[in-house]
Design an enzyme around this catalytic site. Structure first.
Site, PDB file in Angstrom:
ATOM      1  CG  ASP A  15      -1.705   1.203   1.426  1.00  0.00           C
ATOM      2  OD1 ASP A  15      -2.435   1.576   0.485  1.00  0.00           O
ATOM      3  OD2 ASP A  15      -1.596   1.827   2.501  1.00  0.00           O
ATOM      4  CG  ASP A  17      -1.742   7.717   0.532  1.00  0.00           C
ATOM      5  OD1 ASP A  17      -1.039   8.737   0.522  1.00  0.00           O
ATOM      6  OD2 ASP A  17      -2.447   7.362  -0.433  1.00  0.00           O
ATOM      7  CG  ASP A 177      -2.047   1.941   6.270  1.00  0.00           C
ATOM      8  OD1 ASP A 177      -2.529   1.470   5.212  1.00  0.00           O
ATOM      9  OD2 ASP A 177      -2.264   3.104   6.653  1.00  0.00           O
TER      10      ASP A 177
END
Length: 228
Positions: A15, A17, A177
């Protein structure tokens, strides 16, 4: 330094961001510029940070809601366009790779892994950010939400990365995240490593990733334990 197994034939998708890059300062700064243009009070940084991965429209909606200011759907659309324009201009003003990232990526590549970015951020913005931060050459695939029919948590998003890398889906791992990343890995039937320092508004204990790391220095060890 952890001795990694031979990772030839494996792909590791990240991922963006909150996983690869701390982007919250520039994203929230952009949001607060928009809010100021409409005389809406700024959205506090800590309150907004966990919402960063949800996209510009969601952030704008939350910013107005937090200030108890009505927002019509007709007004939202031009704001989203304005947000993206402003964000593009300042995309790397305060954003930076998380500590230990570059060393971990280089160690994985040296062991033979092929790397990808699997993000719900628009592809052009993702490539721009990675280019400005000097990271893009490490990745064989960058897939934003607009590059696939169905975005994360649909398994097809991760599969598109696998296809780009010339690998079957079952040879992928996903590093993320958030619950979206966790569910993507679950839907794809592949291991997931979660980072504790990103933008997740779901308690980590509500998920059961293959590993949870607090720093990128821990990633090679986590991957070695998963693939041994």
């Amino acid at each position: 330094m952890t001795t990694l197994p031979d990772l030839s034939g494996f792909g590791i998708a990240f991922d963006l961001d909150g996983t690869l890059v701390e982007t919250a300062p520039d994203i929230i700064g952009t949001l607060n510029t928009i809010l100021a243009e409409y005389d809406v009070p700024p959205f506090p940084y800590e309150a907004a940070r966990s919402l960063v991965g949800r996209g510009a429209r969601s952030l704008i909606q939350r910013g107005f809601a937090a200030a108890n200011v009505p927002l019509s759907e007709e007004a939202e659309l031009p704001m989203v366009g304005r947000f993206l324009d402003l964000y593009r201009e300042r995309i790397d003003q305060e954003s930076h790779a998380f500590a230990g990232l570059e060393g971990a990526l280089d160690q994985l590549r040296a062991a033979g892994a092929r790397l990808a970015v699997c993000t719900n951020k628009p592809t052009a913005l993702s490539e721009l950010l990675l280019t400005k931060l000097g990271l893009i050459e490490r990745f064989g695939s960058v897939r934003g939400a607009d590059s696939v029919p169905l975005k994360k948590p649909d398994r097809g998003h991760l599969k598109a990365c696998a296809v780009d890398l010339g690998l079957p889906l079952d040879k992928m791992l996903l590093i993320g995240d958030s619950e979206t990343d966790y569910l993507t890995a679950q839907n794809a039937g592949v291991p997931c490593v979660l980072v504790s320092f990103g933008y997740c508004d779901t308690p980590m204990e509500a998920m059961s990733p293959a590993a949870l790391i607090d720093h990128f220095d821990e990633l090679p060890t986590a991957i070695a334990s998963i693939l041994r």
